[in-house]
Design an enzyme around this catalytic site. Structure first.
Site, mmCIF file in Angstrom:
data_model
loop_
_atom_site.group_PDB
_atom_site.id
_atom_site.type_symbol
_atom_site.label_atom_id
_atom_site.label_comp_id
_atom_site.label_asym_id
_atom_site.label_seq_id
_atom_site.Cartn_x
_atom_site.Cartn_y
_atom_site.Cartn_z
ATOM 1 N N ASP A 102 -14.882 -28.229 29.463
ATOM 2 C CA ASP A 102 -15.570 -27.229 30.258
ATOM 3 C C ASP A 102 -16.842 -26.834 29.486
ATOM 4 O OD1 ASP A 102 -15.508 -25.421 32.494
ATOM 5 O OD2 ASP A 102 -14.828 -23.834 31.178
ATOM 6 N N PHE A 151 -12.469 -24.199 39.416
ATOM 7 C CA PHE A 151 -11.280 -24.075 38.576
ATOM 8 C C PHE A 151 -10.177 -24.946 39.158
ATOM 9 C CE2 PHE A 151 -7.650 -22.211 36.438
ATOM 10 C CZ PHE A 151 -8.157 -22.047 35.160
ATOM 11 N N ARG A 164 1.179 -26.165 35.961
ATOM 12 C CA ARG A 164 0.989 -27.373 35.152
ATOM 13 C C ARG A 164 1.780 -28.540 35.729
ATOM 14 N NH1 ARG A 164 -1.422 -25.871 30.247
ATOM 15 N NH2 ARG A 164 -0.795 -23.866 29.420
HETATM 16 P P1 IMP Z 1 -13.847 -25.513 26.753
HETATM 17 O O1 IMP Z 1 -13.666 -25.124 25.326
HETATM 18 O O2 IMP Z 1 -14.635 -24.475 27.520
HETATM 19 O O3 IMP Z 1 -14.387 -26.898 26.947
HETATM 20 O O4 IMP Z 1 -12.450 -25.373 27.434
HETATM 21 C C1 IMP Z 1 -11.525 -26.340 27.443
HETATM 22 C C2 IMP Z 1 -10.178 -25.755 27.781
HETATM 23 O O5 IMP Z 1 -10.270 -24.714 28.753
HETATM 24 C C3 IMP Z 1 -9.326 -26.797 28.411
HETATM 25 O O6 IMP Z 1 -8.608 -27.513 27.442
HETATM 26 C C4 IMP Z 1 -8.428 -25.988 29.334
HETATM 27 O O7 IMP Z 1 -7.301 -25.530 28.630
HETATM 28 C C5 IMP Z 1 -9.259 -24.801 29.733
HETATM 29 N N1 IMP Z 1 -9.893 -24.988 31.058
HETATM 30 C C6 IMP Z 1 -11.201 -25.192 31.323
HETATM 31 N N2 IMP Z 1 -11.435 -25.337 32.630
HETATM 32 C C7 IMP Z 1 -10.229 -25.249 33.237
HETATM 33 C C8 IMP Z 1 -9.804 -25.350 34.610
HETATM 34 O O8 IMP Z 1 -10.571 -25.579 35.557
HETATM 35 N N3 IMP Z 1 -8.458 -25.214 34.822
HETATM 36 C C9 IMP Z 1 -7.569 -24.982 33.822
HETATM 37 N N4 IMP Z 1 -7.924 -24.900 32.531
HETATM 38 C C10 IMP Z 1 -9.241 -25.018 32.239
#
Ligand code: IMP
Ligand code: MG
Length: 176
Positions: A102, A151, A164
């Site tokens: 993300d 999301f 999940r």
């Molecule tokens: P980042 O550090 O922002 O890249 O976030 C990564 C983590 O955020 C992922 O491993 C997920 O656990 C969580 N995450 C990000 N987007 C989503 C989503 O759309 N659904 C569920 N979990 C998400």
């Protein structure tokens, strides 16, 4: 916030067909060299299991747990290691397995952390990529699907720890 509906975006068949392709690509890259898959708990569990079955190179599986969003739908920017690896990765080929990238903060932090442990090589593999949300640039080697800025839940991904277990990946519609 309550979930009103979940709209299927990727079916189980689509996900598993793509994972099979990724497995073939990864097997071709490593050949007979052993590779250590690092599954980032909890979201990557389903993906890691399915992917591991499709890799023909010698595979070891390790687990690591980092802090996630909790009930929020946006990143706090703070990454904490809740459970560390229980094996050394020194001199080994490492493939980090994520459910979704993300902002990129989690992987960027983990990558730097794991590099200090002197692996032979380190690559990144993610089931989903949301490039529109990227804050920190991370070099991703294998991507299952690029998705829009929505999301998602299912196939390991949660909303406040639930959903999940859905066999598909769906967009969440929130009750107004
Ligand atoms: P980042 O550090 O922002 O890249 O976030 C990564 C983590 O955020 C992922 O491993 C997920 O656990 C969580 N995450 C990000 N987007 C989503 C989503 O759309 N659904 C569920 N979990 C998400
Ligand atoms: Mg995660």
């Amino acid at each position: 916030m309550k979930i009103k509906n979940i709209h299927v975006h990727l079916t189980e068949e689509q996900i598993e067909a793509r994972i099979k392709e990724l497995g073939e690509e990864i097997s071709a890259a490593y050949g007979d060299e052993p590779v250590c898959l690092i599954c980032i708990l909890k979201g990557s569990v389903f993906f890691t299991c399915e992917l591991a079955k499709r890799i023909t190179s010698p595979v070891a599986i390790e687990f690591m747990s980092v802090s996630s969003y909790g009930a929020e739908m946006s990143s706090s920017g703070v990454v904490r290691i809740l459970h560390d690896l229980d094996a050394s990765i020194e001199g080994r080929n490492v493939l980090l397995i994520e459910d979704i990238i993300d902002s990129g903060r989690t992987l960027s932090y983990l990558l730097e952390n794991l590099k200090t442990r002197n692996p032979k090589s380190i690559k990144l593999c993610t089931l989903l990529d949301k490039p529109d949300r990227r804050v920190v640039d991370v070099p991703v080697d294998y991507v299952g699907f690029v998705i829009p800025d929505e999301f998602v839940v299912g196939y390991g991904l949660d909303y406040d720890q639930y959903y999940r277990n859905l066999p598909y990946i769906g967009f969440v519609e929130i009750e107004e």
